[in-house]
Write a protein that holds these residues in place. Structure first.
Motif, PDB file in Angstrom:
ATOM      1  N   GLY A  36       0.857  -1.320   0.083  1.00 12.59           N
ATOM      2  CA  GLY A  36      -0.094  -0.083  -0.035  1.00 12.59           C
ATOM      3  C   GLY A  36       0.889   1.336  -0.069  1.00 12.59           C
ATOM      4  N   THR A  39       2.179   1.759  -3.512  1.00 10.40           N
ATOM      5  CA  THR A  39       1.279   2.248  -4.354  1.00 10.40           C
ATOM      6  C   THR A  39       1.135   3.754  -4.041  1.00 10.40           C
ATOM      7  OG1 THR A  39       0.145  -0.003  -4.307  1.00 10.40           O
ATOM      8  CG2 THR A  39      -1.165   1.909  -5.045  1.00 10.40           C
ATOM      9  N   LEU A  52      -7.652   5.884  -8.391  1.00 11.80           N
ATOM     10  CA  LEU A  52      -7.923   4.423  -8.219  1.00 11.80           C
ATOM     11  C   LEU A  52      -6.637   3.932  -7.418  1.00 11.80           C
ATOM     12  CD1 LEU A  52      -9.704   2.184  -8.482  1.00 11.80           C
ATOM     13  CD2 LEU A  52      -8.606   1.612 -10.543  1.00 11.80           C
ATOM     14  N   ASP A  53      -5.533   4.322  -7.746  1.00 12.06           N
ATOM     15  CA  ASP A  53      -4.191   3.843  -6.988  1.00 12.06           C
ATOM     16  C   ASP A  53      -4.128   4.334  -5.610  1.00 12.06           C
ATOM     17  OD1 ASP A  53      -2.853   2.074  -8.903  1.00 12.06           O
ATOM     18  OD2 ASP A  53      -1.843   3.847  -9.734  1.00 12.06           O
ATOM     19  N   ALA A  56      -6.998   2.140  -3.329  1.00 14.69           N
ATOM     20  CA  ALA A  56      -6.256   1.157  -3.274  1.00 14.69           C
ATOM     21  C   ALA A  56      -5.235   1.133  -2.308  1.00 14.69           C
ATOM     22  CB  ALA A  56      -5.755   0.379  -4.547  1.00 14.69           C
ATOM     23  N   GLU A  60      -5.156  -0.461   1.597  1.00 16.58           N
ATOM     24  CA  GLU A  60      -4.104  -1.441   1.845  1.00 16.58           C
ATOM     25  C   GLU A  60      -3.207  -1.145   3.065  1.00 16.58           C
ATOM     26  OE1 GLU A  60      -1.940  -1.658  -1.827  1.00 16.58           O
ATOM     27  OE2 GLU A  60      -3.246  -3.054  -2.892  1.00 16.58           O
ATOM     28  N   GLU A  83     -10.576  -5.548  -2.144  1.00 14.59           N
ATOM     29  CA  GLU A  83      -9.864  -4.646  -2.849  1.00 14.59           C
ATOM     30  C   GLU A  83      -8.417  -5.383  -3.643  1.00 14.59           C
ATOM     31  OE1 GLU A  83      -6.003  -2.386  -3.435  1.00 14.59           O
ATOM     32  OE2 GLU A  83      -5.985  -3.756  -1.706  1.00 14.59           O
ATOM     33  N   ILE A  84      -8.035  -6.401  -3.169  1.00 16.36           N
ATOM     34  CA  ILE A  84      -7.009  -7.122  -4.076  1.00 16.36           C
ATOM     35  C   ILE A  84      -7.407  -7.668  -5.113  1.00 16.36           C
ATOM     36  CG2 ILE A  84      -5.175  -8.763  -3.491  1.00 16.36           C
ATOM     37  CD1 ILE A  84      -4.746  -7.929  -0.694  1.00 16.36           C
ATOM     38  N   ALA A  87      -7.962  -4.964  -7.511  1.00 22.23           N
ATOM     39  CA  ALA A  87      -6.629  -4.457  -8.039  1.00 22.23           C
ATOM     40  C   ALA A  87      -5.831  -5.190  -8.808  1.00 22.23           C
ATOM     41  CB  ALA A  87      -5.776  -4.275  -6.797  1.00 22.23           C
ATOM     42  N   ARG A  93      -2.104  -6.037 -11.031  1.00 21.76           N
ATOM     43  CA  ARG A  93      -1.179  -6.199 -10.034  1.00 21.76           C
ATOM     44  C   ARG A  93      -0.658  -7.605 -10.393  1.00 21.76           C
ATOM     45  NH1 ARG A  93      -2.324  -3.573  -5.190  1.00 21.76           N
ATOM     46  NH2 ARG A  93      -2.239  -1.354  -5.833  1.00 21.76           N
ATOM     47  N   SER A  97      -0.664 -11.257  -5.782  1.00 24.70           N
ATOM     48  CA  SER A  97      -1.810 -10.688  -5.307  1.00 24.70           C
ATOM     49  C   SER A  97      -2.865 -11.729  -5.207  1.00 24.70           C
ATOM     50  CB  SER A  97      -2.297  -9.559  -6.017  1.00 24.70           C
ATOM     51  OG  SER A  97      -1.440  -8.264  -6.427  1.00 24.70           O
TER      52      SER A  97
END
Length: 172
Positions: A36, A39, A52-53, A56, A60, A83-84, A87, A93, A97
């Protein structure tokens, strides 16, 4: 003696289950926090993450901290697993992930374990009665106290309505 045949379970290993669950929860959460933060900070490239990043990364980091300390673990694990999974497809990802997703989905059902804040908060007092601390509550006077009054409790009979006497209390 430790039995090692395939048909008999090794019951001695079940003693370590709470510790191993705590290690799995804490290590996975720390790796989620790392993911996280990278990111959010776009490490090694500099720059501002898009919405969005950023969302996320925030999920995280916050979910990772909650899961690491074991507070609201089931809710945080559900949010982290969802979320993962999102993502993985939307943010491209890596395949690892999916392993995070499965681990946090497992924590959703397994719970945080006894080595967590949730475990400490919701743990019943299992000590024998003679070892528990006494339930001592000081008596506070209702009328604000007064001169010459002590904090000792004065025994008074409870007031009863007429006609509600208990057997043996009735006047003849």
């Amino acid at each position: 003696m430790l039995q090692t045949t395939r048909n008999s379970p090794i019951s001695e290993l079940s003693v370590w289950a709470p510790l191993v669950l705590a290690i799995l929860r804490i290590v996975s959460a720390l790796l989620l926090i790392d993911q996280g933060l990278s990111t959010l900070l776009h490490f090694p490239q500099a720059g501002v993450p898009d919405a969005l990043d950023a969302a996320a990364g925030a999920i995280e980091v916050v979910g990772g901290v909650l899961i690491a300390v074991g507070l609201y673990t089931r809710v945080a694990a559900l949010a982290a697993a969802a979320e993962i999974a999102m993502a993985y497809g939307a943010l491209d990802r890596p395949d690892t992930s999916i392993l995070f997703c499965v681990i946090f989905f497992y924590l959703l059902f397994a719970g945080p374990g006894m080595w967590s804040l949730d475990g400490r908060i919701h743990q019943p007092d299992v000590r024998p009665p003679d070892v528990r601390p006494p339930d001592v509550r000081p008596e506070v006077p209702r009328n604000g106290g007064g001169a010459g009054r002590s904090l000792a409790t004065v025994h008074r009979e409870p007031a009863r309505l007429p006609g509600t006497e208990v057997s043996g209390d009735a006047q003849e």
